[in-house]
Design an enzyme around this catalytic site. Structure first.
Site, PDB file in Angstrom:
ATOM      1  N   ARG A  40       0.838  -1.207   0.000  1.00 47.34           N
ATOM      2  CA  ARG A  40       0.000   0.000   0.000  1.00 47.34           C
ATOM      3  C   ARG A  40       0.874   1.259   0.000  1.00 47.34           C
ATOM      4  O   ARG A  40       0.444   2.323  -0.439  1.00 47.34           O
ATOM      5  CB  ARG A  40      -0.968  -0.033   1.193  1.00 47.34           C
ATOM      6  CG  ARG A  40      -1.958   1.094   1.238  1.00 47.34           C
ATOM      7  CD  ARG A  40      -3.303   0.710   1.877  1.00 47.34           C
ATOM      8  NE  ARG A  40      -3.197   0.065   3.172  1.00 47.34           N
ATOM      9  CZ  ARG A  40      -2.919   0.675   4.306  1.00 47.34           C
ATOM     10  NH1 ARG A  40      -2.691   1.973   4.331  1.00 47.34           N
ATOM     11  NH2 ARG A  40      -2.862  -0.003   5.440  1.00 47.34           N
ATOM     12  N   TYR A  54     -17.160  14.670 -17.599  1.00 48.39           N
ATOM     13  CA  TYR A  54     -17.536  13.296 -17.257  1.00 48.39           C
ATOM     14  C   TYR A  54     -18.467  13.370 -16.050  1.00 48.39           C
ATOM     15  O   TYR A  54     -18.086  13.898 -14.999  1.00 48.39           O
ATOM     16  CB  TYR A  54     -16.288  12.462 -16.953  1.00 48.39           C
ATOM     17  CG  TYR A  54     -16.637  11.130 -16.369  1.00 48.39           C
ATOM     18  CD1 TYR A  54     -17.472  10.247 -17.066  1.00 48.39           C
ATOM     19  CD2 TYR A  54     -16.176  10.743 -15.124  1.00 48.39           C
ATOM     20  CE1 TYR A  54     -17.833   9.026 -16.524  1.00 48.39           C
ATOM     21  CE2 TYR A  54     -16.521   9.515 -14.576  1.00 48.39           C
ATOM     22  CZ  TYR A  54     -17.357   8.674 -15.277  1.00 48.39           C
ATOM     23  OH  TYR A  54     -17.723   7.469 -14.743  1.00 48.39           O
ATOM     24  N   ASP A  61      -8.263  16.849 -16.446  1.00 45.06           N
ATOM     25  CA  ASP A  61      -8.538  15.455 -16.792  1.00 45.06           C
ATOM     26  C   ASP A  61      -8.038  15.257 -18.222  1.00 45.06           C
ATOM     27  O   ASP A  61      -8.644  15.748 -19.177  1.00 45.06           O
ATOM     28  CB  ASP A  61     -10.047  15.189 -16.667  1.00 45.06           C
ATOM     29  CG  ASP A  61     -10.409  13.729 -16.947  1.00 45.06           C
ATOM     30  OD1 ASP A  61      -9.607  13.040 -17.618  1.00 45.06           O
ATOM     31  OD2 ASP A  61     -11.485  13.297 -16.505  1.00 45.06           O
TER      32      ASP A  61
HETATM   33  C1  LIG Z   1     -13.148  11.669 -18.917  1.00 42.89           C
HETATM   34  C2  LIG Z   1     -13.232  10.653 -17.803  1.00 42.89           C
HETATM   35  N1  LIG Z   1     -12.585  10.895 -16.667  1.00 42.89           N
HETATM   36  C3  LIG Z   1     -12.634  10.014 -15.640  1.00 42.89           C
HETATM   37  C4  LIG Z   1     -13.349   8.836 -15.738  1.00 42.89           C
HETATM   38  C5  LIG Z   1     -13.378   7.873 -14.587  1.00 42.89           C
HETATM   39  O1  LIG Z   1     -12.532   6.787 -14.830  1.00 42.89           O
HETATM   40  P1  LIG Z   1     -12.758   5.325 -14.206  1.00 42.89           P
HETATM   41  O2  LIG Z   1     -13.937   4.726 -14.905  1.00 42.89           O
HETATM   42  O3  LIG Z   1     -11.465   4.616 -14.474  1.00 42.89           O
HETATM   43  O4  LIG Z   1     -13.017   5.501 -12.752  1.00 42.89           O
HETATM   44  C6  LIG Z   1     -14.029   8.554 -16.913  1.00 42.89           C
HETATM   45  C7  LIG Z   1     -14.806   7.303 -17.032  1.00 42.89           C
HETATM   46  O5  LIG Z   1     -15.463   7.048 -18.019  1.00 42.89           O
HETATM   47  C8  LIG Z   1     -13.983   9.492 -17.973  1.00 42.89           C
HETATM   48  O6  LIG Z   1     -14.665   9.296 -19.115  1.00 42.89           O
END
Ligand SMILES: Cc1ncc(COP(=O)(O)O)c(C=O)c1O
Length: 377
Positions: free
Chosen positions: A51, A103, A173
């Site tokens: 961890r 998202y 992101d």
């Molecule tokens: C743009 C974006 N960011 C973050 C995520 C979250 O990722 P995870 O599904 O691996 O938790 C997603 C999931 O579809 C996503 O499309």
């Protein structure tokens, strides 16, 4: 390896690391959860417990940090676990600004499970961002560009400058463009987040997330502590698969971008469609910024808005034979998804929208499949 190999070379060779013990080029997998302590109570290379650290994490996180020009990368068990760790590292009541199109999982989590003051602004509107920022109070500006699933574009460099003037940090992101197409830290952002589940892994068989930081500071220390103390870390096999997938990242992105562009151009102005949303199309609102900010392509994600509203869109997705009806993206198989029926009821996604994730199939097969689905709908 030469002193200054390109990112393509570094990625194809997983940084060029060779296992010292065996000479193996493919890295070994270390499933062990614990590591033997020395009689004098010291630890070998700081290895204590998985961890805290595991040798399997090191190569993947070092490669990701290098690709993003960061000081380090912290892996998580999913993209959302990475998002959660970043927002948990803020203080309750902190003011944060997010884009209206993003998202949906991020919006849902911030609104439902944090006590942050969240404010949403239109993705492309820098004046709105300026107005929303409260100097000395706003802690973080969250950017997602191009945003899922409307593919709105934010000018990262301009937004970072505005946010920093007000004393706020900027997190991006970068899941959709990947560091192949956009490197937010080089544009002034402070943190990059990845759902490694998508393009980084690239084969639809791993759930994994990551944060990468520009600077080793208080926030980055807090993020590491949350990762360690909370334990939302990936399995070692998933991490090993991530690195294996990343080795082909550049070549996959090149192919995917070319196919997505060909599909967007083919269906642009199609009589059965209201519009095609893709930042590579010159009439998309964010095209000029994307052309400046994205390196060598506009990504593999696009959306089509179908004539006939929700019913029309549902009929089209029902008729595809090569595109698979599934969520997620970034793998080898092309996917089609009626997004509004997947997202919560407050989703701003229009009901006539179908999201497409372009994979590695023949682009003419993909175009023919969509044509026949539109025709038969
Ligand atoms: C743009 C974006 N960011 C973050 C995520 C979250 O990722 P995870 O599904 O691996 O938790 C997603 C999931 O579809 C996503 O499309």
């Amino acid at each position: 390896m030469s002193d200054c190999p390109s990112l393509e070379t570094l990625t194809a060779q997983g940084l060029g690391w060779v296992d010292r013990e065996t000479g193996s080029i493919v890295p070994p997998l270390y499933p062990s959860t614990n590591f033997e302590r020395n009689p004098d109570l010291s630890f070998n290379d700081n290895r204590v417990y998985t961890r805290a650290d595991n040798p399997t994490y090191r190569q993947a996180s070092a490669l990701l940090a290098r690709l993003e020009s960061g000081c380090g990368a912290q892996l998580f068990s999913s993209g959302m676990a990475a998002v959660v760790a970043l927002f948990q590292a803020l203080r309750p009541g902190d003011h944060v600004i997010l884009p209206e199109s993003l998202y949906f999982g991020v919006r849902k989590w911030v609104l439902n499970y944090t006590s942050l003051q969240a404010e949403f602004v239109p993705n492309e509107d820098l004046d709105a961002l300026r107005r929303a920022l409260r100097p000395g109070v706003t802690r973080l500006v969250w950017i997602e560009t191009p945003s899922n699933p409307m593919w709105c574009v934010t000018d990262i460099a301009a937004a970072a400058e505005i946010a920093h003037q007000a004393g706020a940090l900027v997190a991006v992101d970068n899941t959709v463009p990947t560091p192949v197409l956009t490197r937010p830290l080089e544009l002034g952002a402070d943190i990059v987040m990845h759902a490694g589940t998508k393009y980084l892994n690239g084969h639809g068989d791993v759930l994994l997330g990551a944060l990468v930081a520009r600077e080793n500071n208080e926030l980055w220390t807090a993020i590491h502590e949350i990762a360690h103390d909370g334990g939302a870390l990936p399995g070692t096999f998933e991490t090993w698969l991530l690195l294996r997938g990343m080795r082909t990242l550049f070549v996959r992105m090149e192919r995917i971008c070319a196919s997505a562009m060909a599909i967007a151009q083919h269906f642009h102005g199609h009589p059965k469609l209201v519009s095609v949303l893709y930042p590579g199309l010159p009439d998309c609102a964010g095209h000029d910024v994307a052309a400046r900010q994205m390196i060598g392509g506009f990504g593999g994600m696009l959306s089509i808005r179908v004539r006939g509203g929700r019913e029309g869109a549902v009929r089209v997705q029902a008729g595809t034979k090569i595109f698979k009806r599934a969520t997620s993206f970034g793998g080898t198989d092309s996917l089609i998804e009626h997004r509004a029926s997947y997202e919560p009821p407050d989703s701003p996604v229009p009901p006539d929208l179908l999201r497409l994730s372009i994979g590695l199939e023949s682009v003419s097969d993909l175009i023919a499949d969509l044509e026949q689905a539109l025709e038969s709908a």
